[in-house]
Structures are given as C-alpha cells and as structure tokens.
Design an enzyme around this catalytic site. Structure first.
Site, PDB file in Angstrom:
ATOM      1  N   ARG A 159      51.549  38.363  36.497  1.00  0.00           N
ATOM      2  CA  ARG A 159      52.498  37.786  35.548  1.00  0.00           C
ATOM      3  C   ARG A 159      53.477  36.884  36.302  1.00  0.00           C
ATOM      4  O   ARG A 159      53.876  37.174  37.429  1.00  0.00           O
ATOM      5  CB  ARG A 159      53.310  38.864  34.824  1.00  0.00           C
TER       6      ARG A 159
ATOM      7  N   ARG B  55      40.066  40.909  28.702  1.00  0.00           N
ATOM      8  CA  ARG B  55      40.150  41.782  29.870  1.00  0.00           C
ATOM      9  C   ARG B  55      40.936  43.047  29.523  1.00  0.00           C
ATOM     10  O   ARG B  55      41.827  43.045  28.700  1.00  0.00           O
ATOM     11  CB  ARG B  55      40.833  41.009  31.003  1.00  0.00           C
TER      12      ARG B  55
ATOM     13  N   LYS C 250      47.441  30.051  27.091  1.00  0.00           N
ATOM     14  CA  LYS C 250      46.074  30.536  27.182  1.00  0.00           C
ATOM     15  C   LYS C 250      45.152  29.814  26.211  1.00  0.00           C
ATOM     16  O   LYS C 250      45.323  29.867  25.001  1.00  0.00           O
ATOM     17  CB  LYS C 250      46.003  32.048  26.943  1.00  0.00           C
TER      18      LYS C 250
END
Length: 323
Positions: free
Chosen positions: A320, A121, A186
C-alpha cells in the site's frame, strides 16, 4: 437460446419493437417480455419507450471469435479455434481448472461475457458486469513446478501493459505483484493459480481482468479507486482488446518459458507505480514501512527500511502507498 438471440439483436443499442423481436425469435410479444426481464437480471439497463420498443442503453460489444481473429497473430489461430466463449460463467479460472482436470490443457483459453464468482487476489470479489469488461484465462504448462511462478505475475503485467500500449492507452503503470493501473487507479488485475506437481510438470492458470466500460454499472461494491477504458476508442472494442491481450500474453509466455523473468525486469521497473515512494507492506497483521525500491532479479519486492533492505515475494503480502 432465446435470450442469446435477443441480446444479439439489442446489442446495437437501437430501439426494436416487441413485434419485431417476437418475429425474429419466433415467439409471442409476451414471451419477448419474459426474456427482457431475464436480461435485466444480468444488470443490463433495458429502456422501453411506447411506440419505439426496447433497447439496451449504450448497446453491447459482444465477444465474437470471428472479430477476435481479425486482430490475432497467425501463431495464435490454434488457440483461438480451441477457445471457449461463455455467456455467464462462475469464473474463467474455475473453468480452466475444470478443463485441466480433463487432461493436459496447455494453451487452453476461455473468456466470458460475465462472471458470477469472479475473484481477485486473496479471494476478493472482482466486479464482473455483463458485456462491460474483459475476463479471460489462459493455461500454460511449465516443467519446473512452483519455481515457474517466480516473477510470472510481473511478466504478465508487462504483457498487459504492452497490449494496452498497442491500443494507444496512456498512463499505464503496474503495482506489485499483479495490479494494472491507469492514471494511478486500478484498471485490471492478474490471478495465477497452479495445478499439478509443485516440483515438476505443472499447469498455471493465468487469469486477467480489465475494466472496459463501467459507466452504467453500480461500482459501489469496489473499495478502491478504479478506472476503465471508456475514454479511449479501444473501450468500445472488446474483441480487438482481447486479441491484443492474447497476442501479448502468448509472446511473453513463450519468452518467459525460455528465459524466466530476467528479460522483463527492466520494463517492469519502468512501469513500477511506487518505485522510490513511501509504502507499507502487510504481513499478516503486521505492517512494515519503508521506501519501495523496485524488484530483485526473480521478481521479489525490495523495501528499504530503517533496519535494512527486505525482500518480499507474493502469497499473502500486500503493498500500500503511504499517503
């Protein structure tokens, strides 16, 4: 190509002598050596031992249409027959865009062993080592233009989570709008790109990347905590994982085309990594602080702030956790 033949032999992770490899490829040992040097350019760890020959450390689970088909639902056989499997490619999303430029490409799918220009992204680089992860793109046609994108990345996140559940992977959660996390780190990402009429018929390229086995890979370029599937049996079976992913994507997109994001909202909320936690949302150069409160019916992020509830959609918004 000789390099592809060589890879297919070395994929087993066992030692093969230069004489054996030369015989299989019909070339000299010197030519084998040149091909091995090309393989090292793919960042593959090639081990050479005197008297034993050469091997790819850890072996490779190369993509195979036949192996993928063994785990793919019958309804997807046409997609699988038309799927392109590349060795080294700039980007599966870029390839899908080229395919769209040639004409209607509904349900076109492509995958690759490696991407040289993989993107996450906001244009970030996506680490794409050869034969160590999954990179695939699927084209899906919608009739209502940009409106089709509302909640779509969240729907895809649920589909990826479902595929991982089928593979008996625990600890999966989702970070709005398009990150797949394993134990808070992730594991994968989703990249959507639209082609066509913003107000009418359009085709959306759905790119998904999943880290499979990164132990032998230099991951120092990654700027955030990451995870892979190496601790799970599926981590060494990229073909089955891709089949499970395609099954889940096809089912989710078929339902999303009829009903939108609504049927997926409750499951997404159950997988929301940051619901009820203190977070900050970036809008350009500005950061807003608050408590993450899940998503609204069309997939917009809800943030409870001192001045009330704010709702954000995709684009250039970044979320975040506040540590």
């Amino acid at each position: 190509m000789a390099s592809e033949q060589l890879l297919s032999v070395l994929a087993d992770g066992e030692f093969h002598s230069g004489e054996e490899l030369g015989g299989l490829l019909g070339v000299s040992r010197a030519a084998v050596w040149k091909q091995l040097q090309k393989l090292e350019e793919l960042s593959l760890s090639i081990e050479a031992q005197k008297g034993r020959g050469y091997r790819v450390v850890g072996g490779l689970d190369l993509l195979s249409r036949e192996l993928i088909a063994q785990h793919t639902d019958q309804a997807l056989q046409a997609i699988l027959e038309g799927m392109d499997i590349f060795g080294v490619l700039d980007s599966t999303n870029l390839q899908a865009a080229k395919r769209i430029a040639m004409g209607p490409a509904h349900q076109y799918c492509c995958t690759a062993e490696q991407q040289t220009a993989g993107r996450g992204r906001r244009g970030r680089q996506w680490l794409s080592p050869f034969g160590r992860s999954l990179y695939c793109s699927l084209v899906w046609e919608f009739s209502n233009g940009a409106a089709a994108l509302e909640g779509l990345s969240l729907c895809i996140g649920v589909a990826v989570a479902n595929a991982l559940s089928e593979a008996d992977v625990d600890g999966i959660s989702l970070k709005w709008p398009n990150d797949v996390l394993l134990d808070g780190k992730k594991l994968g990402g989703i990249l959507l790109e639209m082609q066509g009429d913003p107000a009418g018929v359009c085709q959306v390229i759905i790119g998904v990347g999943l880290n499979m086995q990164l132990q032998e890979v230099d991951s120092t370029v990654v700027t955030q905590p990451w995870a892979d599937l190496s601790a799970y049996p599926i981590g060494s079976d990229r073909n089955r994982m891709l089949a499970l992913l395609l099954n889940a994507l096809f089912a989710a997109l078929t339902q999303y085309s009829r009903q939108g994001f609504s049927p997926f909202r409750d499951q997404w909320l159950a997988l929301d990594a940051f619901r009820g936690q203190s977070v900050k949302v970036q809008l350009g150069e500005e950061w807003l602080f608050g408590t993450e409160d899940g998503v609204n019916p069309d997939g917009g992020l809800r943030l409870i702030t001192d001045s009330g509830v704010r709702v954000f959609h995709g684009g250039e918004v970044s979320l975040r956790e506040v540590c």
